[in-house]
Design an enzyme around this catalytic site. Sequence first.
Site, mmCIF file in Angstrom:
data_model
loop_
_atom_site.group_PDB
_atom_site.id
_atom_site.type_symbol
_atom_site.label_atom_id
_atom_site.label_comp_id
_atom_site.label_asym_id
_atom_site.label_seq_id
_atom_site.Cartn_x
_atom_site.Cartn_y
_atom_site.Cartn_z
ATOM 1 N N HIS A 1 -5.283 -0.277 3.704
ATOM 2 C CA HIS A 1 -4.382 -1.439 4.155
ATOM 3 C C HIS A 1 -3.084 -1.057 4.348
ATOM 4 O O HIS A 1 -2.636 -0.221 4.044
ATOM 5 C CB HIS A 1 -4.865 -2.564 3.115
ATOM 6 C CG HIS A 1 -4.193 -2.317 1.920
ATOM 7 N ND1 HIS A 1 -4.701 -1.436 0.875
ATOM 8 C CD2 HIS A 1 -2.861 -2.638 1.457
ATOM 9 C CE1 HIS A 1 -3.798 -1.455 -0.212
ATOM 10 N NE2 HIS A 1 -2.526 -2.195 0.284
ATOM 11 N N ASP B 1 0.555 -3.351 3.585
ATOM 12 C CA ASP B 1 1.028 -4.407 2.836
ATOM 13 C C ASP B 1 1.493 -5.553 3.954
ATOM 14 O O ASP B 1 2.561 -5.098 4.631
ATOM 15 C CB ASP B 1 2.013 -4.136 1.867
ATOM 16 C CG ASP B 1 1.418 -3.323 0.764
ATOM 17 O OD1 ASP B 1 0.025 -3.261 0.633
ATOM 18 O OD2 ASP B 1 2.065 -2.663 -0.038
ATOM 19 N N HIS C 1 -2.361 2.831 3.310
ATOM 20 C CA HIS C 1 -2.314 3.374 2.081
ATOM 21 C C HIS C 1 -3.804 3.052 1.246
ATOM 22 O O HIS C 1 -4.417 1.837 1.757
ATOM 23 C CB HIS C 1 -1.074 3.137 1.193
ATOM 24 C CG HIS C 1 -0.830 1.956 0.887
ATOM 25 N ND1 HIS C 1 -0.250 1.025 1.754
ATOM 26 C CD2 HIS C 1 -0.996 0.987 -0.200
ATOM 27 C CE1 HIS C 1 0.214 -0.351 1.416
ATOM 28 N NE2 HIS C 1 -0.477 -0.270 0.235
ATOM 29 N N ARG D 1 -5.798 4.173 -14.252
ATOM 30 C CA ARG D 1 -4.545 4.242 -13.533
ATOM 31 C C ARG D 1 -3.897 2.723 -13.694
ATOM 32 O O ARG D 1 -4.966 1.669 -13.594
ATOM 33 C CB ARG D 1 -4.785 4.327 -11.870
ATOM 34 C CG ARG D 1 -3.741 4.336 -10.997
ATOM 35 C CD ARG D 1 -3.763 4.605 -9.764
ATOM 36 N NE ARG D 1 -2.709 4.193 -8.841
ATOM 37 C CZ ARG D 1 -1.780 4.731 -8.550
ATOM 38 N NH1 ARG D 1 -1.629 6.043 -9.071
ATOM 39 N NH2 ARG D 1 -0.787 4.440 -7.556
HETATM 40 C C1 LIG Z 1 -8.280 -8.644 1.795
HETATM 41 C C2 LIG Z 1 -7.310 -9.253 1.363
HETATM 42 C C3 LIG Z 1 -6.440 -9.042 0.021
HETATM 43 C C4 LIG Z 1 -4.914 -9.406 0.261
HETATM 44 C C5 LIG Z 1 -5.197 -10.587 1.206
HETATM 45 C C6 LIG Z 1 -6.159 -9.968 2.361
HETATM 46 O O1 LIG Z 1 -7.058 -10.940 3.028
HETATM 47 C C7 LIG Z 1 -5.440 -9.077 3.184
HETATM 48 C C8 LIG Z 1 -4.309 -8.455 2.552
HETATM 49 C C9 LIG Z 1 -4.555 -8.048 1.469
HETATM 50 C C10 LIG Z 1 -2.843 -7.874 0.536
HETATM 51 C C11 LIG Z 1 -2.707 -6.379 0.384
HETATM 52 C C12 LIG Z 1 -1.297 -6.151 -0.345
HETATM 53 C C13 LIG Z 1 -1.326 -7.196 -1.550
HETATM 54 O O2 LIG Z 1 -1.973 -6.302 -2.479
HETATM 55 C C14 LIG Z 1 -1.920 -8.400 -1.381
HETATM 56 C C15 LIG Z 1 -1.457 -9.291 -2.539
HETATM 57 C C16 LIG Z 1 -1.277 -9.148 -0.042
HETATM 58 O O3 LIG Z 1 -0.242 -9.854 0.080
HETATM 59 O O4 LIG Z 1 -2.030 -8.789 0.945
HETATM 60 C C17 LIG Z 1 -3.154 -8.315 -0.822
HETATM 61 C C18 LIG Z 1 -4.264 -9.578 -0.719
HETATM 62 C C19 LIG Z 1 -4.933 -9.955 -1.987
HETATM 63 O O5 LIG Z 1 -5.314 -9.268 -2.729
HETATM 64 O O6 LIG Z 1 -4.892 -11.301 -2.293
HETATM 65 O O1 LIG Z 2 -2.536 0.236 -7.137
HETATM 66 C C1 LIG Z 2 -1.780 1.052 -6.342
HETATM 67 O O2 LIG Z 2 -1.384 1.856 -6.794
HETATM 68 C C2 LIG Z 2 -1.748 0.426 -4.983
HETATM 69 C C3 LIG Z 2 -2.240 -0.939 -4.764
HETATM 70 C C4 LIG Z 2 -1.833 -1.574 -3.515
HETATM 71 O O3 LIG Z 2 -1.672 -0.882 -2.495
HETATM 72 C C5 LIG Z 2 -1.829 -2.895 -3.322
HETATM 73 O O4 LIG Z 2 -2.253 -3.702 -4.596
HETATM 74 O O5 LIG Z 2 -1.563 -3.681 -2.489
HETATM 75 FE FE LIG Z 3 -0.833 -1.941 -0.928
#
Ligand SMILES: C=C1C[C@]23C[C@@]1(O)CC[C@H]2[C@@]12CC[C@H](O)[C@@](C)(C(=O)O1)[C@H]2[C@@H]3C(=O)O
Ligand SMILES: O=C(O)CCC(=O)C(=O)O
Ligand SMILES: [Fe+2]
Length: 336
Positions: A206, A208, A263, A273
């Site tokens: 994904h 961020d 990543h 981890r």
């Molecule tokens: C599948 C998902 C988890 C996420 C929200 C989403 O719909 C798409 C983006 C995901 C992500 C990736 C980065 C961060 O870890 C996170 C908190 C964010 O802001 O976008 C996660 C979301 C999540 O885990 O709720």
């Molecule tokens: O846990 C990690 O090292 C990366 C996790 C990550 O990419 C995320 O939480 O968005």
């Molecule tokens: Fe991430």
Amino acid sequence: MVVLSQPAALDHCSLIKTCKPTSVFKEIPVIDLRDPEAKTLIVKACEEYGFFKLVNHGVPMEFMTRLEAEAFRFFNLPQSEKDKAGPPDPFGYGSKRIGSNGDVGWIEYILLNTNPQVTSLKTLTIFRQNPEIFRSAVNDYILAVKRMAFEVLELMADGLKIEPKNMLSRLLRDEKSDSCFRLNHYPPCPELPVLSGRNLIGFGEHTDPQIISVLRSNNTSGLQICLRDGTWVSVPPDQSSFFINVGDALQVMTNGRLRSVRHRVLADSLKSRVSMIYFGAPPLNERIVPLASLLAKGEENLYKEFTWSEYKTSAYKSRLADHRLGPFEKTETDGQ
Ligand SMILES: C=C1C[C@]23C[C@@]1(O)CC[C@H]2[C@@]12CC[C@H](O)[C@@](C)(C(=O)O1)[C@H]2[C@@H]3C(=O)O
Ligand SMILES: O=C(O)CCC(=O)C(=O)O
Ligand SMILES: [Fe+2]
């Protein structure tokens, strides 16, 4: 992806076959925050990789190890105790499910809002076993990491010749900033050796969505980033450094000059981890548009206009691996 058979515990998880072992990211840009050249090197690394390692960052090691110990203490609680702080909405404790659209991984995590004004019942439940110690470990860590993230963004603005220098950092400094914080735990997966040649996904690929993410992990490997040519490389862990990711919002604000990095994390057969990530985001009502000073004469704006709230709503409806900026990219017919 075709999976033959796998132990029941892994039923829901994804396995990927790596034809050749993923290579180690040897050219990883390492930036010393005290280097007079840091601003130029930060911009270069974010243009090329959307990712770099930060050393000499000024965050006390004690803050990292104290929070790591608290995280392990929480994740070692009985499942029934941890579940009291879930499911995540999106804040709270979550296990295996990531987001609410069907993504799963070999992971458990805590997601917190960094705004102290927003303290949900789930957050209180997370802290309840060890309230003072856990809460102060989280607060000390976040405060120090935020300061460092502001400095990185100010150097970045300087390197990009953006005026004023706080143009990016002010978004994270804002008291309404929608930043969040995540503690991830990837337990060892003893079944891995029998899944010969296959890797178990801890956190699927994904980008961020935010402006920048600041990641610190213990000494267990697993993090991989995707290079421009589509190859995945493993990032050697370094528990005393930080890894900085460019997020989607920063890609848009720089009209694609800085790239948000794809990543993922792979599980390990023997070692846990633990990672801690600060996701620096703007306030919900902030318009996310390319900064005028970054657009060269005649350069087209690549993105439609949107607020962080609109992007977040759309992102949270997407699957982890989706190209979330897709719907916000201008097409040939836009603006005609
Ligand atoms: C599948 C998902 C988890 C996420 C929200 C989403 O719909 C798409 C983006 C995901 C992500 C990736 C980065 C961060 O870890 C996170 C908190 C964010 O802001 O976008 C996660 C979301 C999540 O885990 O709720
Ligand atoms: O846990 C990690 O090292 C990366 C996790 C990550 O990419 C995320 O939480 O968005
Ligand atoms: Fe991430």
